[in-house]
Design a protein around this motif. Structure first.
Motif, PDB file in Angstrom:
ATOM      1  N   ASN A 208     131.887  21.452 -19.543  1.00  0.00           N
ATOM      2  CA  ASN A 208     130.861  21.673 -18.529  1.00  0.00           C
ATOM      3  C   ASN A 208     129.958  22.859 -18.827  1.00  0.00           C
ATOM      4  O   ASN A 208     128.784  22.833 -18.453  1.00  0.00           O
ATOM      5  N   HIS A 209     130.498  23.907 -19.478  1.00  0.00           N
ATOM      6  CA  HIS A 209     129.712  25.115 -19.725  1.00  0.00           C
ATOM      7  C   HIS A 209     129.224  25.213 -21.165  1.00  0.00           C
ATOM      8  O   HIS A 209     128.390  26.066 -21.463  1.00  0.00           O
ATOM      9  N   GLY A 210     129.754  24.382 -22.038  1.00  0.00           N
ATOM     10  CA  GLY A 210     129.328  24.436 -23.431  1.00  0.00           C
ATOM     11  C   GLY A 210     129.744  25.694 -24.151  1.00  0.00           C
ATOM     12  O   GLY A 210     129.082  26.108 -25.109  1.00  0.00           O
ATOM     13  N   LYS A 211     130.843  26.320 -23.722  1.00  0.00           N
ATOM     14  CA  LYS A 211     131.321  27.541 -24.355  1.00  0.00           C
ATOM     15  C   LYS A 211     132.663  27.275 -25.024  1.00  0.00           C
ATOM     16  O   LYS A 211     133.398  26.363 -24.644  1.00  0.00           O
ATOM     17  N   MET A 212     132.967  28.077 -26.018  1.00  0.00           N
ATOM     18  CA  MET A 212     134.280  27.989 -26.635  1.00  0.00           C
ATOM     19  C   MET A 212     135.328  28.576 -25.702  1.00  0.00           C
ATOM     20  O   MET A 212     135.086  29.584 -25.038  1.00  0.00           O
ATOM     21  N   SER A 213     136.474  27.923 -25.662  1.00  0.00           N
ATOM     22  CA  SER A 213     137.559  28.386 -24.812  1.00  0.00           C
ATOM     23  C   SER A 213     138.880  28.021 -25.462  1.00  0.00           C
ATOM     24  O   SER A 213     138.943  27.202 -26.384  1.00  0.00           O
ATOM     25  N   CYS A 214     139.930  28.638 -24.979  1.00  0.00           N
ATOM     26  CA  CYS A 214     141.270  28.352 -25.464  1.00  0.00           C
ATOM     27  C   CYS A 214     142.262  28.790 -24.397  1.00  0.00           C
ATOM     28  O   CYS A 214     141.895  29.445 -23.415  1.00  0.00           O
ATOM     29  N   LEU A 215     143.492  28.398 -24.585  1.00  0.00           N
ATOM     30  CA  LEU A 215     144.578  28.823 -23.696  1.00  0.00           C
ATOM     31  C   LEU A 215     145.420  29.852 -24.427  1.00  0.00           C
ATOM     32  O   LEU A 215     145.938  29.581 -25.512  1.00  0.00           O
ATOM     33  N   MET A 216     145.551  31.037 -23.850  1.00  0.00           N
ATOM     34  CA  MET A 216     146.321  32.101 -24.464  1.00  0.00           C
ATOM     35  C   MET A 216     147.491  32.465 -23.554  1.00  0.00           C
ATOM     36  O   MET A 216     147.318  32.690 -22.350  1.00  0.00           O
ATOM     37  N   ILE A 217     148.692  32.506 -24.118  1.00  0.00           N
ATOM     38  CA  ILE A 217     149.901  32.865 -23.376  1.00  0.00           C
ATOM     39  C   ILE A 217     150.477  34.118 -24.021  1.00  0.00           C
ATOM     40  O   ILE A 217     150.896  34.085 -25.187  1.00  0.00           O
TER      41      ILE A 217
END
Length: 300
Positions: A208-217
């Motif tokens: 939806n935002h066109g940005k890079m993202s990831c899940l960090m734990i």
């Protein structure tokens, strides 16, 4: 009095012997059904702008009633909006879609604007993070198996998390960050569902935002590791199974909804940190699912 013993008195149908209302499906005193030739307009209740909330189910209960019946429901996005509560609590300055509990909401992603100044970023570590994210984004065009999880493990307090955040800021990544404290709950299955929800949230940021993202734990081994005689709970097992399932099926993630062919989740890279990954479940950290990076300060 009729032979059947039924008396019609004040438009009320009762049985003389039992003295109780008539429960026949077709009452002798019920009004006749409306015919198509009846000139009277049908009795329809005019719904407001929030008609989807006022719609009744098969038992005649509306949405807000069903929401109130769920004692464990934490959905604060409905029930207190304009048109439902008094305008004294929701004015025009808040907007039509605002409510009285908006202060308790938090943004799911991190943007790291609070980090000011220039900091040193280890080039080897930068290459590892950048390559891991890029390979996961273009994995559909590669002919090799790309691990979904990158495990960064090393000593305590050596800057693993901070260096990762610096790289996120430099690359313009808005990650969804979890900690080991969210990997346990008094409700069985709740942390596993939370991991899947955060994964889907990062996928929506990409879409939806066109940005890079990831899940960090952060500190994964603190929540899932086995230390001495510590007890393994069902939530630990569910989270391990969830992470393994995400690694094997990164585009089909369920949080309880019905499966649809169009419900395809974007592949989201996962980055975890820890001090001792040998305490984790061995099939989770194998090379096909997790790519390891050993943090050694002396090498920089």
């Amino acid at each position: 009095m009729a032979a059947s013993g039924i008396i019609n008195f004040n438009n009320r149908c009762t049985n003389k012997r039992q003295a109780r209302p008539c429960r026949s499906p077709i009452s002798c005193c019920s009004p006749s059904p409306q015919t198509p030739d009846d000139p009277r307009p049908p009795n329809k209740k005019k719904l407001s702008d929030q008609s989807s909330w006022e719609s009744k189910d098969s038992q005649g209960k509306d949405y807000l009633y069903r929401l109130g019946q769920e004692s464990e429901n934490m959905n604060i996005a409905v029930g207190a909006r304009k048109g439902v509560v008094d305008d004294l609590f929701v004015g025009n300055f808040l907007g039509k879609d605002s409510d009285i509990v908006f202060d308790y909401r938090q943004k799911a992603t991190r943007s790291f604007e609070y980090i000011q100044g220039d900091y040193y970023i280890a080039p080897v570590f930068l290459d590892k993070i950048a390559c891991h994210m890029v390979k996961n984004y273009i994995s559909h065009s590669l002919n090799v198996k790309v691990p979904l999880i990158l495990g960064i493990w090393g000593g305590k307090g050596q800057g693993k998390t901070f260096q990762t955040e610096l790289i996120f800021r430099a690359m313009g990544v808005e990650p969804v960050i979890m900690s080991a404290g969210e990997l346990e709950s008094e409700k069985a299955g709740e942390p596993g569902r939370l991991v899947r929800e955060r994964y889907r949230t990062a996928s929506q940021v990409i879409q939806n935002h066109g940005k890079m993202s990831c899940l960090m734990i952060n500190d994964l081994d603190a929540g899932l590791g086995r230390f001495g005689n510590t007890q393994m709970t069902v939530n630990n097992q569910i989270i391990v199974g969830t992470l393994m399932n995400l690694s094997d099926n990164p585009t089909r993630v369920s949080i309880g909804q019905k499966w649809r062919d169009s419900d395809v989740t974007h592949r989201v890279p996962i980055i975890v940190t820890g001090n001792d990954f040998s305490t984790l479940y061995a099939p989770l950290i194998r090379d096909g699912r997790m790519e390891k990076f050993y943090w050694c300060v002396s090498s920089y």
